[in-house]
Design a protein around this motif. Sequence first.
Motif, PDB file in Angstrom:
ATOM      1  N   SER A   2     -14.296  -9.498   0.161  1.00  0.00           N
ATOM      2  CA  SER A   2     -15.631  -9.909   0.572  1.00  0.00           C
ATOM      3  C   SER A   2     -16.498 -10.192  -0.637  1.00  0.00           C
ATOM      4  CB  SER A   2     -16.264  -8.801   1.410  1.00  0.00           C
ATOM      5  OG  SER A   2     -17.606  -9.106   1.659  1.00  0.00           O
ATOM      6  N   ARG A  58     -21.075  -6.002  13.687  1.00  0.00           N
ATOM      7  CA  ARG A  58     -20.407  -7.181  13.110  1.00  0.00           C
ATOM      8  C   ARG A  58     -21.333  -7.894  12.123  1.00  0.00           C
ATOM      9  NH1 ARG A  58     -17.830  -7.665  18.275  1.00  0.00           N
ATOM     10  NH2 ARG A  58     -19.550  -8.891  19.079  1.00  0.00           N
ATOM     11  N   TRP A  60     -23.896  -6.606  10.448  1.00  0.00           N
ATOM     12  CA  TRP A  60     -24.095  -5.766   9.278  1.00  0.00           C
ATOM     13  C   TRP A  60     -22.863  -5.800   8.369  1.00  0.00           C
ATOM     14  CZ3 TRP A  60     -26.338  -1.306  12.674  1.00  0.00           C
ATOM     15  CH2 TRP A  60     -27.648  -1.630  13.041  1.00  0.00           C
ATOM     16  N   GLN A  61     -21.682  -5.922   8.962  1.00  0.00           N
ATOM     17  CA  GLN A  61     -20.479  -6.066   8.146  1.00  0.00           C
ATOM     18  C   GLN A  61     -20.485  -7.422   7.435  1.00  0.00           C
ATOM     19  OE1 GLN A  61     -17.597  -5.078  11.324  1.00  0.00           O
ATOM     20  NE2 GLN A  61     -16.737  -3.610   9.878  1.00  0.00           N
ATOM     21  N   ILE A  66     -22.559  -2.895   5.829  1.00  0.00           N
ATOM     22  CA  ILE A  66     -21.441  -2.007   6.134  1.00  0.00           C
ATOM     23  C   ILE A  66     -20.202  -2.664   5.543  1.00  0.00           C
ATOM     24  CG2 ILE A  66     -20.000  -0.997   7.937  1.00  0.00           C
ATOM     25  CD1 ILE A  66     -22.447  -0.940   9.755  1.00  0.00           C
ATOM     26  N   LYS A  67     -19.587  -1.996   4.588  1.00  0.00           N
ATOM     27  CA  LYS A  67     -18.393  -2.540   3.943  1.00  0.00           C
ATOM     28  C   LYS A  67     -17.134  -2.271   4.766  1.00  0.00           C
ATOM     29  CE  LYS A  67     -19.784  -4.366   0.112  1.00  0.00           C
ATOM     30  NZ  LYS A  67     -19.647  -5.759  -0.134  1.00  0.00           N
ATOM     31  N   ARG A  68     -17.082  -1.090   5.359  1.00  0.00           N
ATOM     32  CA  ARG A  68     -15.887  -0.741   6.134  1.00  0.00           C
ATOM     33  C   ARG A  68     -16.214   0.413   7.051  1.00  0.00           C
ATOM     34  NH1 ARG A  68     -12.428   3.331   2.673  1.00  0.00           N
ATOM     35  NH2 ARG A  68     -14.075   4.046   1.320  1.00  0.00           N
TER      36      ARG A  68
END
Length: 177
Positions: A2, A58, A60-61, A66-68
């Motif tokens: 990412s 989703r 925020w990812q 949120i990374k994971r």
Amino acid sequence: MSTATPLSLDTARAPGEPDAHRRLRALLEQGLPLTPRPWQALAEQAGMAEEEVMACVRRWQADGMIKRLGLVVRHRRLGIQANAMVVWDVPDERVALVGRRLARETAVTLCYRRPRRLPDWPYNLFCMIHGARRERVLGELAAIVERLDLGELEHQVLFSTHAYRQCGGRYVRKGAA
């Protein structure tokens, strides 16, 4: 990999953002509820619809906030007292292959590559083996070394001596939810 840039807490709290989104972030800090429908349970607690919760997570990812999502296992509560980080000095041309082979081993719970820090730290491959007792972990390691024919590779076994508190991501400042 990412390329999203993580958002700061201030950026994540955009003006006009619904209070339900802030509540959801605070709830996510506590972890997913242990229920067959964790997103639905979060939705009910945050005052949202399940689909909206999933869409927020989703987004925020995708935004990098949120990374994971992962699992924090309180392994000592489960009787797993011997936790060993095995560090390996693997020739660079073999490290990917050896890493994949180690990662497939049932006893290995984590395996990753890191750069060497010469001259003091020659190790470039790390793996974790957990067990109830040190003898069991060392036995598992010996079996892996034999099975994968890794006897010629320099390695050290580093047992943890302290269990630090593990927690997930923090998305909301205390008192701001």
